[in-house]
Design a protein around this motif. Structure first.
Motif, PDB file in Angstrom:
ATOM      1  N   ASP A 207      19.492  -6.728  -0.134  1.00 42.85           N
ATOM      2  CA  ASP A 207      20.217  -5.776   0.267  1.00 42.85           C
ATOM      3  C   ASP A 207      21.717  -5.826   0.031  1.00 42.85           C
ATOM      4  N   ILE A 208      22.304  -4.825  -0.524  1.00 42.55           N
ATOM      5  CA  ILE A 208      23.823  -5.059  -1.187  1.00 42.55           C
ATOM      6  C   ILE A 208      24.651  -4.176  -0.010  1.00 42.55           C
ATOM      7  N   GLY A 209      25.492  -4.963   0.675  1.00 44.64           N
ATOM      8  CA  GLY A 209      26.488  -4.240   1.756  1.00 44.64           C
ATOM      9  C   GLY A 209      25.255  -4.145   2.984  1.00 44.64           C
ATOM     10  N   CYS A 210      24.810  -5.168   3.348  1.00 47.23           N
ATOM     11  CA  CYS A 210      23.617  -5.115   4.331  1.00 47.23           C
ATOM     12  C   CYS A 210      24.146  -5.121   5.616  1.00 47.23           C
ATOM     13  N   GLY A 211      25.407  -5.006   5.816  1.00 43.81           N
ATOM     14  CA  GLY A 211      26.213  -4.846   7.260  1.00 43.81           C
ATOM     15  C   GLY A 211      25.340  -5.676   8.402  1.00 43.81           C
ATOM     16  N   SER A 212      25.257  -4.958   9.297  1.00 46.83           N
ATOM     17  CA  SER A 212      24.750  -5.462  10.571  1.00 46.83           C
ATOM     18  C   SER A 212      23.101  -5.796  10.439  1.00 46.83           C
ATOM     19  N   GLY A 213      22.591  -5.516   9.187  1.00 49.33           N
ATOM     20  CA  GLY A 213      21.110  -5.726   9.046  1.00 49.33           C
ATOM     21  C   GLY A 213      20.082  -4.764   9.593  1.00 49.33           C
ATOM     22  N   LEU A 214      20.524  -3.607   9.727  1.00 52.88           N
ATOM     23  CA  LEU A 214      19.789  -2.317  10.121  1.00 52.88           C
ATOM     24  C   LEU A 214      18.689  -2.080   9.348  1.00 52.88           C
ATOM     25  N   SER A 215      18.935  -1.973   7.784  1.00 52.35           N
ATOM     26  CA  SER A 215      17.835  -1.961   6.941  1.00 52.35           C
ATOM     27  C   SER A 215      16.925  -3.325   6.981  1.00 52.35           C
ATOM     28  N   GLY A 216      17.664  -4.180   7.105  1.00 49.04           N
ATOM     29  CA  GLY A 216      16.815  -5.525   7.027  1.00 49.04           C
ATOM     30  C   GLY A 216      15.512  -5.550   8.277  1.00 49.04           C
ATOM     31  N   GLU A 217      16.055  -5.224   9.249  1.00 46.22           N
ATOM     32  CA  GLU A 217      15.128  -5.033  10.465  1.00 46.22           C
ATOM     33  C   GLU A 217      13.731  -4.174  10.206  1.00 46.22           C
ATOM     34  N   ILE A 218      14.059  -3.244   9.268  1.00 47.14           N
ATOM     35  CA  ILE A 218      12.959  -2.261   8.634  1.00 47.14           C
ATOM     36  C   ILE A 218      12.141  -3.222   7.804  1.00 47.14           C
ATOM     37  N   LEU A 219      12.737  -3.612   6.835  1.00 44.93           N
ATOM     38  CA  LEU A 219      12.107  -4.510   5.951  1.00 44.93           C
ATOM     39  C   LEU A 219      11.224  -5.658   6.341  1.00 44.93           C
ATOM     40  N   SER A 220      11.771  -6.289   7.387  1.00 46.53           N
ATOM     41  CA  SER A 220      11.241  -7.312   8.124  1.00 46.53           C
ATOM     42  C   SER A 220       9.981  -6.817   8.828  1.00 46.53           C
ATOM     43  N   GLY A 221       9.764  -5.491   9.283  1.00 44.82           N
ATOM     44  CA  GLY A 221       8.817  -4.947  10.058  1.00 44.82           C
ATOM     45  C   GLY A 221       7.495  -4.825   9.253  1.00 44.82           C
ATOM     46  N   THR A 222       6.363  -4.370  10.063  1.00 39.06           N
ATOM     47  CA  THR A 222       5.073  -4.381   9.337  1.00 39.06           C
ATOM     48  C   THR A 222       4.487  -3.177   9.479  1.00 39.06           C
ATOM     49  N   GLU A 223       5.268  -2.059  10.339  1.00 38.08           N
ATOM     50  CA  GLU A 223       4.490  -0.879  10.471  1.00 38.08           C
ATOM     51  C   GLU A 223       4.771   0.079   9.186  1.00 38.08           C
ATOM     52  N   GLU A 224       3.449   0.854   9.040  1.00 32.77           N
ATOM     53  CA  GLU A 224       3.578   1.761   7.963  1.00 32.77           C
ATOM     54  C   GLU A 224       4.497   3.087   8.380  1.00 32.77           C
ATOM     55  N   HIS A 225       5.280   3.711   7.559  1.00 37.24           N
ATOM     56  CA  HIS A 225       6.089   4.670   7.789  1.00 37.24           C
ATOM     57  C   HIS A 225       5.845   6.092   6.749  1.00 37.24           C
ATOM     58  N   ASP A 226       5.264   6.936   7.300  1.00 47.10           N
ATOM     59  CA  ASP A 226       5.041   8.067   6.648  1.00 47.10           C
ATOM     60  C   ASP A 226       4.307   7.911   5.293  1.00 47.10           C
ATOM     61  N   GLY A 227       3.439   6.880   5.226  1.00 47.54           N
ATOM     62  CA  GLY A 227       2.732   6.600   4.223  1.00 47.54           C
ATOM     63  C   GLY A 227       3.306   5.471   3.306  1.00 47.54           C
ATOM     64  N   THR A 228       4.345   5.003   3.576  1.00 45.50           N
ATOM     65  CA  THR A 228       4.899   3.951   3.041  1.00 45.50           C
ATOM     66  C   THR A 228       4.424   2.528   3.538  1.00 45.50           C
ATOM     67  N   PRO A 229       3.666   1.711   3.160  1.00 44.93           N
ATOM     68  CA  PRO A 229       3.357   0.417   3.616  1.00 44.93           C
ATOM     69  C   PRO A 229       4.441  -0.319   4.271  1.00 44.93           C
TER      70      PRO A 229
END
Ligand SMILES: C[S@@+](CC[C@H](N)C(=O)[O-])C[C@H]1O[C@@H](n2cnc3c(N)ncnc32)[C@H](O)[C@@H]1O
Ligand SMILES: [Zn+2]
Lengths: 281, 135
Positions: free
Chosen positions: A53-75
């Motif tokens: 994650d480039i320019g990850c900042g506070s890790g907002l995207s990372g928290e989603i990457l670490s998650g397990t829930e499917e989202h709109d068809g994306t595993p």
């Protein structure tokens, strides 16, 4: 309103009070996480992956990457990620939140310090437009972009992908960024959501050839819904007989034209192209 | 910083890129930490072929951690053989998860074997910012 990129370097702009907004403003959080989900759907990862994650900042995207829930068809993941960011204030917020990914204090404009073929994929949300500013007089946007994209290209495995959402200042910047990616070897495409509105979002979709691909590095991007392919290099062996010899006047003229075409957006997208349509009940 | 990450990080200095000694970075005065996490079999299988195993062994030795097997485990080594049932992580998988994903460097330095540059690690965060003349 002036762009933050035009006022201060990123490590100073993202100071403690600016960084704090990433935990206190639900509006910012919503926008950034929507874009992360969009980028993840474009990455289309079939199984738990190693992601930069480039320019990850506070890790907002990372928290989603670490998650397990499917989202709109994306595993979901959990994916394992490494974030790099130039702002220690932003990283402090990530530390406070105890995000699961590893963090590096690093300037993407200096390169990507990982060995070849490290990552399955890379993601970047609202960061790479900062590379169009040189932080010192000895540096230039062109060399910063080149170091970043060359480094990113090498650090991805063959067949890997990267999606970078960014805020281009103008068409010229869009072109500068995408042509730098193409020059580094990526197959590249631009996707625009909500084009022409003040919520317009630009995604640079990048693919690395090899692996399962047939040698045309742009192949994958070309097949993707709503992504306009950024025309880069000519495919090898495509030069027909009778074409201008290297170095001749005709060759130079053509080359110039080619250079101009590099990174150009071929056709404009309409609103919502590439969005998955779902049936509403 | 996880030992997994350390198996991929290289020296950031341009003139070190072509030198094999710029990987792996060697820990100096490192304080280790363990942060537990759920074992992820699919991820372990995915990452196995990408690991530089002998370098991983070098690093664990330098850190004084228990020795790893000399050869890389395979994807099959990750599960207990139990036909027809749900996959169960093997001891090998658990050990690997412990070393790669739960063991990390909290404080210390990471030193390039080629140029000797030391990257500081503070609160687990590696500082890879370079002074302009080294970029
Ligand atoms: C708008 S914030 C987005 C943060 C995060 N991606 C998110 O979506 O919440 C932009 C981030 O890019 C980082 N950034 C800017 N220039 C950078 C550079 N040259 N190298 C690494 N990070 C950079 C900033 O420090 C900041 O954290
Ligand atoms: Zn070095």
């Amino acid at each position: 309103m002036s762009r933050p990129e035009d006022t201060l370097p990123p490590d100073l702009f993202y100071n403690d009070s600016e960084s704090r907004k990433y935990t206190t403003s639900s509006r910012i959080q919503k926008i950034q996480s929507d874009m992360t989900h969009r980028a993840l759907s474009l990455l289309n990862l079939p199984s738990p992956s190693l992601i930069l994650d480039i320019g990850c900042g506070s890790g907002l995207s990372g928290e989603i990457l670490s998650g397990t829930e499917e989202h709109d068809g994306t595993p979901g993941g959990p994916h394992v990620w490494v974030g790099m960011d130039i702002s220690s204030s932003m990283l402090s917020v990530a530390l406070e939140k105890e995000v699961e990914g590893d963090l590096l204090l690093a300037d993407a404009g200096q390169g990507v310090p990982f060995r070849a073929g490290t990552f399955d994929a890379a993601i970047s949300i609202s960061a790479i437009q900062w590379l169009c500013n040189a932080e010192t007089s000895a540096d230039t946007p062109t060399s910063r972009l080149a170091r970043f994209f060359n480094g990113l290209y090498a650090s991805l495995r063959r067949g890997g992908r990267a999606v970078c959402q960014f805020y281009p200042k103008n068409e010229e910047q869009k072109k500068m960024i995408s042509s730098a990616a193409v020059k580094a070897g990526f197959g590249a495409g631009l996707l625009e959501d909500d084009e022409g509105t003040k919520n317009a979002k630009t995604y640079l979709v990048l693919t690395v050839g090899g692996g399962e691909l047939d040698g045309d590095i742009t192949g994958v991007v070309r097949g993707m819904d709503g992504v306009d392919v950024v025309e880069g290099r000519q495919k090898l062996g495509q030069r027909k007989r009778g074409e201008d010899k290297k170095g001749s006047k005709g060759w130079i003229l053509k080359k110039k034209e080619q250079m101009e075409r590099k990174g150009k957006v071929v056709k404009q997208n309409s609103k919502y192209t590439g969005r998955k349509r779902r049936i509403a009940f | 910083m996880k030992l997994l990450t350390l198996n991929f990080l290289t020296c950031a200095i341009k003139s070190c890129k072509s030198s094999p000694a710029s990987f792996p970075l060697h820990p100096r005065d490192a304080t280790l930490e363990i942060i537990e996490s759920d074992l992820n079999l699919a991820f372990l299988r995915n990452i196995l072929p990408r690991l530089m195993w002998s370098e991983l062994c070098t690093i664990t030795r330098e850190l004084g951690l228990p020795a790893l097997p000399e050869t890389v485990p395979t994807g099959e080594d990750m599960v207990e053989k139990k036909e027809g049932e749900e996959e169960v992580a093997s001891q090998t998988a658990k050990d690997l998860h412990r070393v790669l994903l739960e063991t990390g460097i909290r404080e210390g330095g990471l030193v390039c074997g080629n140029c000797g540059h030391e990257y500081k690690v503070l609160e687990g965060v590696g500082n890879f910012l370079l002074p302009g003349h080294l970029v």
